[in-house]
Design an enzyme around this catalytic site. Structure first.
Site, mmCIF file in Angstrom:
data_model
loop_
_atom_site.group_PDB
_atom_site.id
_atom_site.type_symbol
_atom_site.label_atom_id
_atom_site.label_comp_id
_atom_site.label_asym_id
_atom_site.label_seq_id
_atom_site.Cartn_x
_atom_site.Cartn_y
_atom_site.Cartn_z
ATOM 1 C CE LYS A 1 27.724 25.488 24.754
ATOM 2 N NZ LYS A 1 26.438 24.868 24.110
ATOM 3 C CD GLN B 1 23.356 30.325 25.901
ATOM 4 O OE1 GLN B 1 22.477 29.745 26.259
ATOM 5 N NE2 GLN B 1 24.575 29.654 25.377
ATOM 6 C CB CYS C 1 19.879 26.705 21.048
ATOM 7 S SG CYS C 1 18.562 25.760 21.323
ATOM 8 N N PRO D 1 26.022 25.775 29.684
ATOM 9 C CG PRO D 1 25.449 26.990 27.772
ATOM 10 C CD PRO D 1 26.576 26.259 28.388
ATOM 11 C CG ASP E 1 29.669 12.993 23.308
ATOM 12 O OD1 ASP E 1 28.441 13.574 23.277
ATOM 13 O OD2 ASP E 1 29.550 12.023 22.185
HETATM 14 C C1 LIG Z 1 18.817 19.662 28.209
HETATM 15 C C2 LIG Z 1 19.850 20.444 27.465
HETATM 16 C C3 LIG Z 1 19.839 21.953 27.417
HETATM 17 C C4 LIG Z 1 20.755 22.929 26.689
HETATM 18 N N1 LIG Z 1 20.594 23.979 26.816
HETATM 19 C C5 LIG Z 1 21.504 24.881 26.190
HETATM 20 C C6 LIG Z 1 21.234 26.207 26.264
HETATM 21 O O1 LIG Z 1 20.325 26.578 26.936
HETATM 22 N N2 LIG Z 1 22.274 26.955 25.382
HETATM 23 C C7 LIG Z 1 23.343 26.467 24.868
HETATM 24 O O2 LIG Z 1 24.231 27.214 24.476
HETATM 25 N N3 LIG Z 1 23.395 25.024 25.085
HETATM 26 C C8 LIG Z 1 22.616 24.326 25.507
HETATM 27 N N4 LIG Z 1 22.624 23.035 25.409
HETATM 28 C C9 LIG Z 1 23.924 22.204 24.855
HETATM 29 C C10 LIG Z 1 25.011 22.079 25.896
HETATM 30 O O3 LIG Z 1 25.725 23.513 26.531
HETATM 31 C C11 LIG Z 1 26.375 21.456 25.154
HETATM 32 O O4 LIG Z 1 26.857 22.231 24.198
HETATM 33 C C12 LIG Z 1 25.665 19.961 24.410
HETATM 34 O O5 LIG Z 1 25.042 19.244 25.117
HETATM 35 C C13 LIG Z 1 26.868 19.173 24.248
HETATM 36 O O6 LIG Z 1 27.650 18.773 25.335
HETATM 37 P P1 LIG Z 1 27.416 17.354 26.058
HETATM 38 O O7 LIG Z 1 27.718 16.319 25.351
HETATM 39 O O8 LIG Z 1 28.592 17.440 27.350
HETATM 40 O O9 LIG Z 1 26.297 17.182 26.783
HETATM 41 C C14 LIG Z 1 21.651 22.089 26.278
HETATM 42 C C15 LIG Z 1 21.708 20.775 26.214
HETATM 43 C C16 LIG Z 1 21.135 19.971 26.865
HETATM 44 C C17 LIG Z 1 21.182 18.331 27.030
#
Ligand SMILES: Cc1cc2nc3c(=O)[nH]c(=O)nc-3n(C[C@H](O)[C@H](O)[C@H](O)COP(=O)(O)O)c2cc1C
Length: 322
Positions: free
Chosen positions: A135, A68, A97, A14, A192
Site C-alpha cells: 500500500k 499490514q 503512512c 487499513p 476520498d
Molecule cells: C485514522 C487513519 C488511520 C490510518 N491508518 C493507516 C494505516 O495504518 N495503514 C495505511 O496503509 N493507511 C492508513 N491510513 C490511510 C488510509 O488507508 C487511506 O489510504 C487514506 O485515508 C485515504 O483514503 P480516504 O480518503 O478514503 O480516507 C489511515 C487513515 C486514517 C484516516
C-alpha cells in the site's frame, strides 16, 4: 489484466486505531469484500509475537483479511511476514503512512524516499510470502507512481493499493484517481472515496480493479452495501437501522475490550451522528460516557427523541434490510 486474489472490488482500507476486529466485523456485515488489520510493526512481531496476537485476523475473517506490516529493514520485514503469513489471506507492506513517528523510523511513506531500498524490502518479503501487496502513495514529494508501479510489478507483488497523494501532501488537496496503470497487476485506489459514484468514477478513470474505503466508512459502513449494489443509496438507511448498527458495534466492542470499548467508540460518535438533529449537543454528552451500557442507553434515548423530527430526512419509507 491479471486475475485478483482478493474477493471483490470494494474493501475496507487499513486505519490505525479504527479497523480493529469489531469495526471490521461491522463492515463485513455490510458487504466489505476484504479488509486489513491495523498496521503492525515488524520489529514488534519479532520481539513479542504474543502481544500482537490480538491484532491478527480472527477465524471468521481469515479468508478475507490481510495483515499490514510496517518497518524499514528488509530482513526484519521478511521474517515478520514469514511468521504471520499463515494467519491472514495475505500480507501487505505499508509504504504510505506519513505520520512523523513512523517516518522517523524510516518506515511507511519514508520507503518512498529511496526506491532502491523499497525494491530490496519487497524482494525480501516476496521470498517469505504467499500473497504480498504494497500500500503506497504516488511518491514522497512528487508523483513518481509509474516508477513505483514498475518496481513493484518487477518484484512480483500480487496487488498494489495506491493512495493518490504524495507523502508530503498528507491528506491535503484532491487525490489523483487517474494513476498510472499498465494492467500488469491488480490495483486498488484509495483516497476520498465517499459515495457509490466515487467508487464508479475512481475505477473508471484509473481502470483499477477496485477501491479501498477509509474515512468514508467511519460511522458509515453502509457504503459497502451501497457500493456493491447499484439499487441503493445512502438515503435508504433508516434511523432504526442506524441505531441497530450502533448498538451492535457497541456489543462487539464490549466483547473485545469490556468497558474500554466505550473509549474506542469515541472515534465513531461524530460520524455515526452526522446530519442528525441536535447532534452537537448529543456528542458532547456521549463523549463523557465511560461504560458501554451508558452509551447504549444514551443512543437509544437520543434516537427516540429525534425520530419524530428526523424520520422524513433519514427514512424514506423503504427499509433495504427487510
Ligand atoms: C485514522 C487513519 C488511520 C490510518 N491508518 C493507516 C494505516 O495504518 N495503514 C495505511 O496503509 N493507511 C492508513 N491510513 C490511510 C488510509 O488507508 C487511506 O489510504 C487514506 O485515508 C485515504 O483514503 P480516504 O480518503 O478514503 O480516507 C489511515 C487513515 C486514517 C484516516
Amino acid at each position: 489484466m491479471t486475475e485478483s486474489f482478493l474477493p471483490g472490488k470494494v474493501g475496507l482500507a487499513p486505519m490505525a486505531g479504527i479497523t480493529d476486529y469489531p469495526f471490521r466485523k461491522i463492515c463485513f456485515e455490510y458487504g466489505a469484500s476484504f479488509a486489513f488489520t491495523e498496521m503492525l510493526s515488524a520489529k514488534s512481531v519479532l520481539l513479542n509475537l504474543k502481544i500482537n496476537e490480538k491484532y491478527f485476523p480472527r477465524t471468521d475473517e481469515r479468508r478475507k483479511t490481510g495483515i499490514q506490516l510496517f518497518g524499514s529493514d528488509p530482513i526484519e520485514l521478511a521474517e515478520a511476514a514469514r511468521i504471520v503469513e499463515g494467519k491472514a489471506l495475505w500480507i501487505d507492506l505499508n509504504a504510505g503512512c506519513p505520520a512523523t513517528k513512523v517516518v522517523k523510523r524510516s518506515a511507511g511513506s519514508a520507503l518512498l524516499r529511496d526506491l532502491n531500498h523499497l525494491k530490496l524490502v519487497v524482494r525480501e518479503m516476496r521470498k517469505t510470502t504467499h500473497k504480498l501487496s504494497v500500500k503506497t502513495r504516488i511518491g514522497w514529494e512528487k508523483n513518481e507512481f509509474e516508477r513505483i508501479y514498475n518496481i513493484l510489478v518487477g518484484e512480483g507483488v500480487d496487488a498494489i493499493f495506491v493512495h493518490g497523494r504524495t507523502a508530503k501532501q498528507m491528506y491535503a488537496g484532491k487525490p489523483i484517481w487517474d494513476v498510472y496503470n499498465n494492467g500488469d497487476v491488480p490495483i486498488y485506489l484509495s483516497g476520498d472515496i465517499y459515495t457509490p459514484e466515487d467508487v464508479k468514477t475512481a475505477t473508471e478513470v484509473s481502470g483499477a480493479d477496485g477501491v479501498v474505503v477509509a474515512r468514508g466508512s467511519i460511522g458509515n459502513p453502509w457504503i459497502f452495501l451501497i457500493s456493491n449494489d447499484d439499487r441503493f443509496d445512502a438515503g435508504f438507511v433508516t434511523l432504526a437501522e442506524k441505531l441497530k448498527t450502533i448498538l451492535r458495534h457497541l456489543d462487539y466492542l464490549e466483547e473485545e475490550y469490556g468497558d474500554h470499548g466505550a473509549l474506542v467508540f469515541r472515534g465513531f460518535i461524530a460520524d455515526y451522528t452526522k446530519n442528525l438533529t441536535r447532534a452537537r449537543e448529543f456528542r458532547v454528552h456521549a463523549m463523557t460516557l465511560k461504560c458501554i451500557d451508558e452509551l447504549k442507553k444514551a443512543f437509544v434515548d437520543y434516537f427516540a427523541n429525534i425520530e419524530s423530527e428526523q424520520s422524513e430526512v433519514a427514512y424514506d419509507g423503504k427499509n433495504i434490510f427487510g
